[in-house]
Design a protein around this motif. Structure first.
Motif, mmCIF file in Angstrom:
data_model
loop_
_atom_site.group_PDB
_atom_site.id
_atom_site.type_symbol
_atom_site.label_atom_id
_atom_site.label_comp_id
_atom_site.label_asym_id
_atom_site.label_seq_id
_atom_site.Cartn_x
_atom_site.Cartn_y
_atom_site.Cartn_z
ATOM 1 N N GLU A 10 0.811 -1.212 0.000
ATOM 2 C CA GLU A 10 0.000 0.000 0.000
ATOM 3 C C GLU A 10 0.845 1.263 0.000
ATOM 4 O OE1 GLU A 10 -2.812 0.235 3.079
ATOM 5 O OE2 GLU A 10 -4.221 -1.141 2.178
ATOM 6 N N THR A 11 0.213 2.339 -0.372
ATOM 7 C CA THR A 11 0.847 3.644 -0.245
ATOM 8 C C THR A 11 0.810 4.069 1.202
ATOM 9 O OG1 THR A 11 -1.259 4.687 -0.715
ATOM 10 C CG2 THR A 11 0.234 4.361 -2.564
ATOM 11 N N PRO A 12 1.701 4.980 1.609
ATOM 12 C CA PRO A 12 1.759 5.374 3.014
ATOM 13 C C PRO A 12 0.439 5.949 3.494
ATOM 14 C CG PRO A 12 3.690 6.174 1.806
ATOM 15 C CD PRO A 12 2.731 5.636 0.795
ATOM 16 N N GLY A 13 0.173 5.681 4.743
ATOM 17 C CA GLY A 13 -1.019 6.235 5.364
ATOM 18 C C GLY A 13 -0.844 6.210 6.858
ATOM 19 N N HIS A 14 -1.752 6.754 7.558
ATOM 20 C CA HIS A 14 -1.646 6.825 9.006
ATOM 21 C C HIS A 14 -2.929 6.352 9.632
ATOM 22 C CE1 HIS A 14 2.152 9.020 8.843
ATOM 23 N NE2 HIS A 14 1.627 9.632 7.810
ATOM 24 N N GLY A 15 -2.765 5.489 10.624
ATOM 25 C CA GLY A 15 -3.920 5.037 11.379
ATOM 26 C C GLY A 15 -4.096 5.899 12.605
ATOM 27 N N SER A 16 -4.991 5.475 13.458
ATOM 28 C CA SER A 16 -5.236 6.225 14.681
ATOM 29 C C SER A 16 -4.062 6.085 15.614
ATOM 30 C CB SER A 16 -6.502 5.699 15.357
ATOM 31 O OG SER A 16 -6.362 4.337 15.666
ATOM 32 N N HIS A 17 -3.724 7.129 16.312
ATOM 33 C CA HIS A 17 -2.635 7.116 17.278
ATOM 34 C C HIS A 17 -3.237 7.010 18.664
ATOM 35 C CE1 HIS A 17 0.469 9.243 14.491
ATOM 36 N NE2 HIS A 17 -0.170 8.249 13.901
ATOM 37 N N ASP A 18 -3.088 5.816 19.258
ATOM 38 C CA ASP A 18 -3.672 5.613 20.578
ATOM 39 C C ASP A 18 -2.634 5.973 21.615
ATOM 40 O OD1 ASP A 18 -6.271 4.086 19.933
ATOM 41 O OD2 ASP A 18 -4.728 3.182 18.670
ATOM 42 N N ASN A 19 -2.945 6.885 22.449
ATOM 43 C CA ASN A 19 -1.958 7.347 23.398
ATOM 44 C C ASN A 19 -2.444 7.103 24.804
ATOM 45 O OD1 ASN A 19 0.144 8.517 24.645
ATOM 46 N ND2 ASN A 19 -0.239 10.603 23.891
ATOM 47 N N GLN A 26 -3.343 7.388 33.058
ATOM 48 C CA GLN A 26 -3.995 6.120 33.366
ATOM 49 C C GLN A 26 -3.346 5.008 32.578
ATOM 50 O OE1 GLN A 26 -8.163 6.483 32.582
ATOM 51 N NE2 GLN A 26 -8.591 7.623 34.456
ATOM 52 N N THR A 27 -3.345 3.824 33.169
ATOM 53 C CA THR A 27 -2.848 2.655 32.458
ATOM 54 C C THR A 27 -3.874 2.191 31.436
ATOM 55 O OG1 THR A 27 -3.711 1.264 34.217
ATOM 56 C CG2 THR A 27 -1.386 1.866 34.357
ATOM 57 N N THR A 28 -3.412 1.382 30.476
ATOM 58 C CA THR A 28 -4.263 0.879 29.401
ATOM 59 C C THR A 28 -4.767 -0.511 29.744
ATOM 60 O OG1 THR A 28 -2.954 2.121 27.782
ATOM 61 C CG2 THR A 28 -4.332 0.335 26.935
ATOM 62 N N PRO A 29 -6.053 -0.787 29.594
ATOM 63 C CA PRO A 29 -6.538 -2.157 29.814
ATOM 64 C C PRO A 29 -5.814 -3.141 28.900
ATOM 65 C CG PRO A 29 -8.377 -0.620 29.689
ATOM 66 C CD PRO A 29 -7.151 0.150 29.291
ATOM 67 N N TRP A 30 -5.654 -4.380 29.383
ATOM 68 C CA TRP A 30 -4.859 -5.373 28.673
ATOM 69 C C TRP A 30 -5.372 -5.634 27.252
ATOM 70 C CZ3 TRP A 30 -5.735 -10.544 27.072
ATOM 71 C CH2 TRP A 30 -4.580 -11.235 26.697
ATOM 72 N N PRO A 31 -6.666 -5.892 27.023
ATOM 73 C CA PRO A 31 -7.115 -6.127 25.641
ATOM 74 C C PRO A 31 -6.879 -4.919 24.735
ATOM 75 C CG PRO A 31 -8.792 -6.843 27.212
ATOM 76 C CD PRO A 31 -7.784 -6.050 27.985
ATOM 77 N N GLU A 78 6.240 9.180 20.498
ATOM 78 C CA GLU A 78 4.833 9.196 20.902
ATOM 79 C C GLU A 78 4.514 7.940 21.702
ATOM 80 O OE1 GLU A 78 0.349 9.422 18.924
ATOM 81 O OE2 GLU A 78 2.126 9.092 17.665
ATOM 82 N N LEU A 79 4.142 8.100 22.947
ATOM 83 C CA LEU A 79 3.782 6.963 23.782
ATOM 84 C C LEU A 79 2.370 6.508 23.438
ATOM 85 C CD1 LEU A 79 5.247 7.893 27.288
ATOM 86 C CD2 LEU A 79 5.783 5.870 25.933
ATOM 87 N N LEU A 80 2.266 5.313 22.865
ATOM 88 C CA LEU A 80 0.966 4.751 22.525
ATOM 89 C C LEU A 80 0.386 3.974 23.704
ATOM 90 C CD1 LEU A 80 1.794 3.385 18.957
ATOM 91 C CD2 LEU A 80 0.943 5.653 19.601
ATOM 92 N N VAL A 81 1.243 3.285 24.416
ATOM 93 C CA VAL A 81 0.851 2.564 25.632
ATOM 94 C C VAL A 81 1.918 2.847 26.668
ATOM 95 C CG1 VAL A 81 0.469 0.307 26.696
ATOM 96 C CG2 VAL A 81 -0.335 0.729 24.360
ATOM 97 N N ASP A 82 1.529 3.417 27.781
ATOM 98 C CA ASP A 82 2.476 3.743 28.845
ATOM 99 C C ASP A 82 1.994 3.105 30.133
ATOM 100 O OD1 ASP A 82 4.568 4.771 30.228
ATOM 101 O OD2 ASP A 82 3.915 6.861 30.170
ATOM 102 N N HIS A 140 3.020 -4.638 34.459
ATOM 103 C CA HIS A 140 2.274 -3.410 34.174
ATOM 104 C C HIS A 140 3.136 -2.212 33.772
ATOM 105 C CE1 HIS A 140 3.250 -2.724 38.420
ATOM 106 N NE2 HIS A 140 2.994 -1.461 38.228
ATOM 107 N N PRO A 141 4.472 -2.171 34.033
ATOM 108 C CA PRO A 141 5.246 -1.020 33.554
ATOM 109 C C PRO A 141 5.631 -1.088 32.083
ATOM 110 C CG PRO A 141 6.252 -2.040 35.498
ATOM 111 C CD PRO A 141 5.272 -3.014 34.950
ATOM 112 N N MET A 142 5.167 -2.060 31.347
ATOM 113 C CA MET A 142 5.510 -2.165 29.922
ATOM 114 C C MET A 142 5.029 -0.934 29.165
ATOM 115 S SD MET A 142 2.613 -4.885 28.598
ATOM 116 C CE MET A 142 2.537 -5.915 30.059
ATOM 117 N N LEU A 143 5.672 -0.650 28.027
ATOM 118 C CA LEU A 143 5.255 0.502 27.233
ATOM 119 C C LEU A 143 5.472 0.232 25.751
ATOM 120 C CD1 LEU A 143 7.965 2.247 26.123
ATOM 121 C CD2 LEU A 143 8.119 2.792 28.559
ATOM 122 N N LEU A 144 4.744 0.981 24.942
ATOM 123 C CA LEU A 144 4.881 0.947 23.487
ATOM 124 C C LEU A 144 4.967 2.378 23.000
ATOM 125 C CD1 LEU A 144 4.746 -0.359 20.637
ATOM 126 C CD2 LEU A 144 2.245 -0.271 20.836
ATOM 127 N N ALA A 145 6.017 2.680 22.236
ATOM 128 C CA ALA A 145 6.210 4.042 21.728
ATOM 129 C C ALA A 145 6.436 4.007 20.230
ATOM 130 C CB ALA A 145 7.401 4.703 22.415
#
Length: 471
Positions: A26-35, A70-75, A334-338, A346-351
């Motif tokens: 695909e050509t470049p695009g951007h999805g939603s940024h969950d922070n 706030q932390t992010t729910p696991w699912p 950009e922190l998506l999951v902090d 629970h201290p895991m993160l995704l950036a």
């Protein structure tokens, strides 16, 4: 290994695979940024250092820039990792690659597998025995027919010739008589011991497929059987989605790479464990670097990496030598999951570092790191590799499992019959339980009673599937 309810039916799964494969082109695009946002509380601790989250609530670090952290729910955390991978795949415009068969295990086909020849490509014997023409008894030729040899001479009625499995059938053959179904008389003539049916034990040319037939669709996982089929159909390489590239950065000055722990130093358990686990999840591990507690070295390693995913171990808390969050702030990530509502881990993160590059920060304690790996890295890598999501399944728990009041617990279990047996050694710093486990049970907030159904996350080597191959 998917969050509850995210793959309700086969159609939904197929759609996701097709969607992921489309991202390769695909050509470049951007999805939603969950922070989501949450401070990491744990770090390395094979590890035991700086990690205070052993199954109970721990005080959250101060977040002056975000009073509503706030932390992010696991699912939701797992779904965020999948969406992040889709965005990255669009941005990267990853090109399918031609991979030799001996290196293609575990990859996803990016082009249909069409037969390059008829299978079999000639009439062939399905059994050791005799090729016979007409009704018996038969006079037997002196020379037999072996596999891999030139085309044999035609048979005439009343004639037979010894033939090996896989050998070419002589022209005008009526059937193949199995070795155990024939006997010779005193004159050397061959007699059948049971009825001979025209065409028996002959595999006719094109029985399995004709040249040009589609054997497997785009999105098929290259299992050992797929590799065998591809070879039989004439392929030397497969067109596949490339493996996501991963760099592993091991943090912590307290870690030893050999010998016994001493003088406050401990063995690094994550450095040996993560690379083969990541390979089992479909990644190409490019490097494993030990950074220690050096902020400049961490910044240099992160900013110079060309990997699709950087995985760090430890350093996600807010202590004086926990440099992951400051490094991410410094480079404008950009922190998506902090932080995730999961125990352990629970201290895991995704950036998101760049449009096509992410970082997963794992806690330092070993089981907490495993939790982070399966929560954030697995769905991200699976989506980048265009692998299908395993179908969620549940089994009843043989014993009750204590829960956290608010967070999901991931508990090592062994599978016994139609149930899952929780293992005792399930603290965040323990590997004894996960080393013996077949899966992780997803225990909802509040715990689970004996006999209650629990979702299971299979460990790659316990499924008997593609994940058992670590190279």
């Amino acid at each position: 290994m998917t969050s509850p309810g995210t793959r309700a039916d086969a159609d939904a799964e197929d759609l996701d695979v097709e969607e992921a494969l489309a991202l390769v082109r695909e050509t470049p695009g951007h999805g939603s940024h969950d922070n989501g946002s949450h401070g990491s509380h744990g770090s390395h601790g094979s590890h035991g250092r700086r990690d205070s989250h052993g199954g109970h609530g721990a005080p959250a670090p101060h977040h002056p820039a975000d009073a509503h952290h706030q932390t992010t729910p696991w699912p939701e955390a797992r779904a965020t990792a999948e969406r992040a991978a889709r965005t990255a795949a669009r941005a990267a415009r990853r090109t399918p690659v031609a991979v030799p068969l001996d290196a293609a295990l575990g990859l996803t086909l990016a082009a249909p597998l069409a037969a390059l020849t008829d299978l079999p490509s000639f009439d062939t014997s399905a059994m050791d025995g005799w090729a016979v023409a007409g009704p018996g008894p038969w006079a037997v030729r002196d020379e037999g027919v072996l596999a891999g040899h030139a085309a044999p001479a035609p048979l005439i009625d009343g004639e037979a010739v010894r033939i090996a499995t896989g050998a070419r059938i002589p022209p005008d053959t009526t059937a193949v008589l199995r070795t155990e179904h024939g006997r010779s008389d005193e004159r050397g003539r061959l007699h059948p011991t049971r009825e001979v049916v025209h065409g028996q034990d002959i595999r006719p040319r094109g029985q399995e497929c004709r040249s040009g037939d589609q054997l497997l669709p785009v999105g098929t996982l290259a299992t050992p059987a797929v590799l065998g089929l591809a070879a039989a159909a004439g392929y030397d390489t497969l067109t596949a989605v490339p493996r996501p590239r991963v760099d592993v950065l091991v943090l912590g000055d307290e870690l030893l790479t050999q010998g016994l722990p001493h003088d406050g130093l401990i063995r690094d358990a994550l450095g040996p464990m993560l690379p083969p686990w990541l390979r089992a999840l479909g990644a190409e591990v490019r490097t494993v670097r030990r950074i220690g507690d050096d902020a400049k070295a961490l910044h240099r390693a992160v900013t110079t990496s060309e990997a699709d995913l950087i995985v760090t171990t430890g350093g996600t808390a807010a202590g004086p030598v926990d440099h992951v969050h400051p490094t991410l702030r410094r480079i404008g990530a950009e922190l998506l999951v902090d932080g995730v509502k999961a125990r352990p881990g629970h201290p895991m993160l995704l950036a998101r570092l760049k449009d096509d590059q992410h970082l997963v920060g794992l806690p330092g304690n070993p089981l907490a790191a495993v939790s982070g790996l399966l929560t954030l890295a697995e769905p991200l890598l699976r989506t980048l590799a265009a692998r299908p999501a395993p179908e969620p399944y549940t089994l009843p728990l043989r014993d009750a499992v204590h829960g956290h009041p608010h967070d999901t617990r991931l508990v090592p279990v062994v599978l016994r019959g139609e149930g899952a047996v929780p293992l005792r050694y399930n603290g965040p710093a323990m590997l004894r339980g996960i080393a013996a486990a077949d899966a992780l049970a997803v225990v909802p907030p509040g715990g689970a009673r004996s006999g209650q159904e629990a979702e299971l996350l299979d460990l790659p080597w316990a499924t008997g599937g593609i994940g058992v191959c670590f190279t």
